[in-house]
Design a protein around this motif. Structure first.
Motif, mmCIF file in Angstrom:
data_model
loop_
_atom_site.group_PDB
_atom_site.id
_atom_site.type_symbol
_atom_site.label_atom_id
_atom_site.label_comp_id
_atom_site.label_asym_id
_atom_site.label_seq_id
_atom_site.Cartn_x
_atom_site.Cartn_y
_atom_site.Cartn_z
ATOM 1 N N TYR A 57 -7.695 10.626 3.082
ATOM 2 C CA TYR A 57 -7.718 11.800 2.209
ATOM 3 C C TYR A 57 -9.021 11.816 1.422
ATOM 4 O O TYR A 57 -9.717 10.807 1.310
ATOM 5 C CB TYR A 57 -6.505 11.846 1.269
ATOM 6 N N SER A 106 -8.644 6.535 -0.391
ATOM 7 C CA SER A 106 -7.530 6.410 0.555
ATOM 8 C C SER A 106 -7.515 5.046 1.237
ATOM 9 O O SER A 106 -6.463 4.598 1.716
ATOM 10 C CB SER A 106 -7.608 7.515 1.610
ATOM 11 N N THR A 142 -10.955 12.948 -2.324
ATOM 12 C CA THR A 142 -10.632 13.065 -3.752
ATOM 13 C C THR A 142 -11.212 14.349 -4.344
ATOM 14 O O THR A 142 -11.514 14.417 -5.536
ATOM 15 C CB THR A 142 -11.144 11.840 -4.529
ATOM 16 N N LYS A 186 -0.420 11.652 -5.947
ATOM 17 C CA LYS A 186 -0.724 12.977 -6.467
ATOM 18 C C LYS A 186 -2.081 12.981 -7.181
ATOM 19 O O LYS A 186 -2.358 12.123 -8.018
ATOM 20 C CB LYS A 186 0.363 13.429 -7.453
ATOM 21 N N CYS A 187 -2.903 13.932 -6.821
ATOM 22 C CA CYS A 187 -4.170 14.184 -7.525
ATOM 23 C C CYS A 187 -5.007 12.916 -7.690
ATOM 24 O O CYS A 187 -5.323 12.509 -8.818
ATOM 25 C CB CYS A 187 -3.914 14.803 -8.893
ATOM 26 N N GLU A 209 1.216 15.234 4.227
ATOM 27 C CA GLU A 209 1.496 15.289 2.794
ATOM 28 C C GLU A 209 0.740 14.188 2.051
ATOM 29 O O GLU A 209 0.338 13.178 2.626
ATOM 30 C CB GLU A 209 3.002 15.129 2.537
ATOM 31 N N ASP A 210 0.567 14.393 0.760
ATOM 32 C CA ASP A 210 -0.080 13.375 -0.062
ATOM 33 C C ASP A 210 0.886 12.239 -0.363
ATOM 34 O O ASP A 210 2.100 12.410 -0.363
ATOM 35 C CB ASP A 210 -0.611 13.979 -1.363
ATOM 36 N N THR A 211 0.328 11.065 -0.607
ATOM 37 C CA THR A 211 1.131 9.904 -1.000
ATOM 38 C C THR A 211 0.823 9.471 -2.430
ATOM 39 O O THR A 211 1.536 8.647 -2.988
ATOM 40 C CB THR A 211 0.883 8.719 -0.048
ATOM 41 N N ARG A 215 -6.853 18.246 -2.220
ATOM 42 C CA ARG A 215 -7.181 16.874 -2.622
ATOM 43 C C ARG A 215 -5.964 15.976 -2.442
ATOM 44 O O ARG A 215 -4.856 16.302 -2.879
ATOM 45 C CB ARG A 215 -7.624 16.886 -4.094
ATOM 46 N N GLY A 216 -6.183 14.823 -1.810
ATOM 47 C CA GLY A 216 -5.121 13.842 -1.655
ATOM 48 C C GLY A 216 -4.273 14.005 -0.410
ATOM 49 O O GLY A 216 -3.459 13.121 -0.113
ATOM 50 N N HIS A 217 -4.440 15.108 0.345
ATOM 51 C CA HIS A 217 -3.652 15.298 1.565
ATOM 52 C C HIS A 217 -4.354 14.605 2.733
ATOM 53 O O HIS A 217 -5.522 14.868 3.025
ATOM 54 C CB HIS A 217 -3.459 16.790 1.846
ATOM 55 N N TRP A 218 -3.614 13.723 3.390
ATOM 56 C CA TRP A 218 -4.170 12.941 4.487
ATOM 57 C C TRP A 218 -4.488 13.856 5.670
ATOM 58 O O TRP A 218 -3.801 14.846 5.910
ATOM 59 C CB TRP A 218 -3.185 11.856 4.913
#
Length: 382
Positions: A131, A163, A133, A155-156, A151-153, A189-192
């Motif tokens: 992901y 990652s 930043t 948040k923000c 989905e992110d693992t 941001r943060g989504h793989w």
């Protein structure tokens, strides 16, 4: 926000901001309405490689989820033949068309950005799932590329929460898509995510939006408080817990008073504006004070594009302060009509200024005024 609306078309901007921004990835097919060949191409890539002495890590290679070390750059062609993805960072600093595009996006969003270029080869994977930043827009320039978004693992994630320090999600991708030239993919941001070029070479640009966070605001506030001696004093020795508790509580109360005595939101916004720099910073010989009025009162002036301007009336009411790109210029005696007109048009002439300031004399008043604005880089000649 015309620039981002154009980038997203035919997807509605309001729908994007309501449904996707910072929360959910979305692919936006071009439907034949746009392409990015004016920004980048194989020809422009070759120009950068042939005529710019790019050094590692501004140019780097990646394959099989690993960024190769500097030695791989010694034979770029061999590395590309083996399937390594070629990455050039910050192409907005190298290509004028991308510089203007990035500046317009920055003006709309109000935050800094960066544009990188990626050249990938068929069925070869440069990066494994990871992901970013910052917020990401993928602009497919040429070729076809398959993308997977998860989905992110966390948040923000902040800039230092990479990652590589966290395991990827075990769930299936919630978005799988194939990008064709002109298509756009937004990844929060943060989504793989990861991608693989299909049966032909792929060329794409990545636009990263570096939004500020509450942590950034607090870091700015700390930098402001560093100027006050009370916040630099040593805390009491911890031999008496009550004394340090009392001191911390006193600092908290002082912080409340400080915040209530200032408009911190406005000051922070002004600070963010000061970080913005114009695409074109130089205009010689005029900024050196020469040949500013080649056509006399008919001389044409222009406002540098995509800058955030703040105009404040001077405390004594005797003029206005202009704040733009980290510069402050005070203009005494000018009217609100002058400042409004100055930044509401891209081009104007000396005659226009005489209309805005009818009580001013050209040689005595207007020439020094415009000269000051030119030398400070607030306006350009021509």
């Amino acid at each position: 926000m015309r620039s981002i609306a154009n980038l997203l078309q035919p997807y509605n901007l309001k729908d994007f901001l309501d449904d996707n921004w910072t929360t959910k990835a979305v692919v936006i097919p071009s439907e034949g309405k746009k392409d990015f060949s004016h920004l980048f191409s194989w020809e422009k890539l070759n120009y950068l490689l042939n005529f710019h002495e790019l050094k590692y890590p501004e140019i780097r290679l990646a394959i099989g989820g690993k960024v190769l070390d500097e030695s791989a750059n010694e034979n770029l062609i061999k590395s590309c033949q083996s399937g390594a993805t070629l990455i050039i960072n910050e192409v907005h600093k190298l290509i004028p068309e991308i510089a203007l595009f990035a500046a317009e996006i920055k003006s709309d969003f109000g935050y800094g950005n960066q544009v990188n270029a990626y050249c990938s080869w068929p069925e070869k994977q440069g990066f494994f799932s990871h992901y970013d930043t910052h917020e990401v827009f993928i602009l497919q320039v040429d070729g076809i590329k398959q993308w997977y978004v998860f989905e992110d693992t966390i948040k923000c994630p902040l800039k230092d929460q990479k990652s590589s320090s966290f395991p990827p999600p075990e769930t299936e991708a919630y978005l799988s898509c194939i990008l064709h030239p002109g298509d756009v993919l937004y990844i929060p941001r943060g989504h793989w995510h990861y991608a693989v070029a299909c049966e032909e070479p792929s060329l794409h640009l990545t636009l990263g939006i570096h939004c500020k966070t509450g942590i950034d605001f607090l870091e700015w506030l700390v930098s402001e408080l560093r100027e006050q001696s009370d916040w630099r004093k040593s805390l009491p020795l911890r031999t008496n817990p009550d004394s340090i508790n009392a001191n911390v509580n006193s600092l908290i109360a002082q912080l409340h008073r400080y915040a209530n005595s200032k408009n911190l939101a406005d000051e922070y916004s002004s600070y963010l504006d000061s970080l913005g720099k114009p695409v074109a910073k130089y205009s010689l010989p005029h900024q050196a004070g020469f040949n500013i009025f080649p056509c006399g009162v008919q001389t044409k002036f222009r406002i540098p594009k995509f800058q955030r301007v703040r105009i404040h009336e001077l405390s004594d009411g005797g003029g206005y302060k202009i704040v733009v790109a980290g510069k402050e210029v005070s203009l005494r005696g000018v009217t609100a009509k002058f400042t409004d007109n100055l930044f509401s048009t891209e081009f104007f002439t000396g005659e226009d200024v005489m209309d805005w300031l009818p009580d001013y004399d050209w040689e005595i008043d207007v020439v020094p005024l415009l000269s000051k604005l030119v030398v400070e880089g607030i306006i350009f000649v021509g």
